[in-house]
Design a protein around this motif. Structure first.
Motif, PDB file in Angstrom:
ATOM      1  N   VAL A 138       0.822  -1.259  -0.078  1.00 25.59           N
ATOM      2  CA  VAL A 138      -0.086  -0.080  -0.123  1.00 25.59           C
ATOM      3  C   VAL A 138       0.943   1.306  -0.195  1.00 25.59           C
ATOM      4  O   VAL A 138       1.882   1.340   0.851  1.00 25.59           O
ATOM      5  N   VAL A 139       0.618   2.020  -0.798  1.00 24.04           N
ATOM      6  CA  VAL A 139       1.338   3.314  -1.087  1.00 24.04           C
ATOM      7  C   VAL A 139       0.564   4.384  -0.725  1.00 24.04           C
ATOM      8  O   VAL A 139      -0.495   4.745  -1.269  1.00 24.04           O
ATOM      9  N   LEU A 140       0.975   5.302   0.255  1.00 25.76           N
ATOM     10  CA  LEU A 140       0.258   6.390   0.924  1.00 25.76           C
ATOM     11  C   LEU A 140       0.915   7.692   0.292  1.00 25.76           C
ATOM     12  O   LEU A 140       2.241   7.776   0.131  1.00 25.76           O
ATOM     13  N   SER A 141      -0.001   8.581  -0.282  1.00 29.69           N
ATOM     14  CA  SER A 141       0.633   9.760  -0.957  1.00 29.69           C
ATOM     15  C   SER A 141      -0.274  10.970  -0.521  1.00 29.69           C
ATOM     16  O   SER A 141      -1.240  10.907  -0.118  1.00 29.69           O
ATOM     17  N   GLY A 142       0.270  12.223  -0.683  1.00 31.80           N
ATOM     18  CA  GLY A 142      -0.442  13.517  -0.404  1.00 31.80           C
ATOM     19  C   GLY A 142      -0.950  13.258   0.951  1.00 31.80           C
ATOM     20  O   GLY A 142      -0.265  13.108   1.804  1.00 31.80           O
ATOM     21  N   PRO A 143      -2.276  13.843   1.213  1.00 33.20           N
ATOM     22  CA  PRO A 143      -2.887  14.108   2.479  1.00 33.20           C
ATOM     23  C   PRO A 143      -2.710  12.790   3.406  1.00 33.20           C
ATOM     24  O   PRO A 143      -2.495  12.879   4.523  1.00 33.20           O
TER      25      PRO A 143
END
Length: 238
Positions: A203-208
């Motif tokens: 899982v890749v989290l980006s931005g907010p």
């Protein structure tokens, strides 16, 4: 947390950060353990006299159920997890590095309510105007805090201060905030971004969502670290 049904649950996140999850173990022992009735007392010995409004049996059962919700993976160290199911990888796009994975768990509101009741009893026990029937409960907290200080001794950094009764109460409060995030917008954002991660996935989290990860884990690390030096090390590792 009142008027809860048996099936009413709260969706929370448990981070794969041992230093944060250790707060659950501290609540389990010495706090919950030291509330239990003494065994093998002699004829002239007396057990703690706890408030009649504090149901230790209910507290113990609620806490045992809560601890039982932890993913098995989180009960083992990194070098002991071979063959234990449930692992996935989490990254933040801003760094490109693997971060501590977060695991959703559904916690019964009824059990959280029981633990919140314990927290209120402990707060009253440490108040200047504590009720007369909370004296032994205060002594339990003082003794448990002293035991923790002795146990940790040289195993903690030199900058770590003594463990006080108020710290034990704060640990229970932190544990309940972890298990019942309420309307925390960072947790809501992370739950939506992570969903139900499949074993072996990334899982890749980006931005907010990535920013929420840093804020939320940062707050937890600050609350659970015994010193600023320990907090900095934990942030660096996660």
């Amino acid at each position: 947390m009142s008027d809860t049904s048996a099936n009413d649950t709260v969706l929370a996140l448990l981070p794969d950060i041992p230093e944060v999850l250790a707060v659950l173990d501290t609540v389990d022992d010495p706090l919950i353990a030291w509330l239990q009735p003494a065994e093998g007392l002699g004829p002239d010995e007396e057990d703690w006299v706890l408030p009649g409004t504090l149901n230790v049996v209910a507290v113990t059962a609620a806490w045992d159920r809560i601890l039982g919700l932890r993913p098995q993976l989180l009960l083992w160290g990194e070098n002991e997890r071979e063959g234990v199911p449930g692992a996935y990888s989490l990254e933040t796009a801003s760094t490109g590095y693997q971060r501590a994975s977060l695991y959703p768990v559904s916690v019964p509101r009824a059990d959280l309510a029981v633990m919140a009741g314990l927290l209120e009893h402990l707060r009253r026990a440490l108040a200047r105007d504590r009720p007369a029937d909370h004296g032994d409960l205060a002594q339990i907290l003082w003794d448990a805090a002293e035991r923790l200080t002795d146990q940790r001794g040289n195993s903690v950094s030199p900058s770590t201060r003594r463990y006080e009764a108020e710290d034990l109460v704060a640990d229970l409060e932190t544990a309940l905030q972890l298990l019942d995030p309420g309307q925390d917008p960072d947790v809501a954002l992370l739950l939506e971004a992570i969903g139900a991660p499949a074993e072996g996935s990334t899982v890749v989290l980006s931005g907010p969502a990535a920013e929420a990860y840093d804020r939320w884990t940062g707050r937890l690390i600050t609350r659970t670290a015994r010193s600023s030096f320990d907090a900095a090390l934990t942030r660096w590792a996660n």
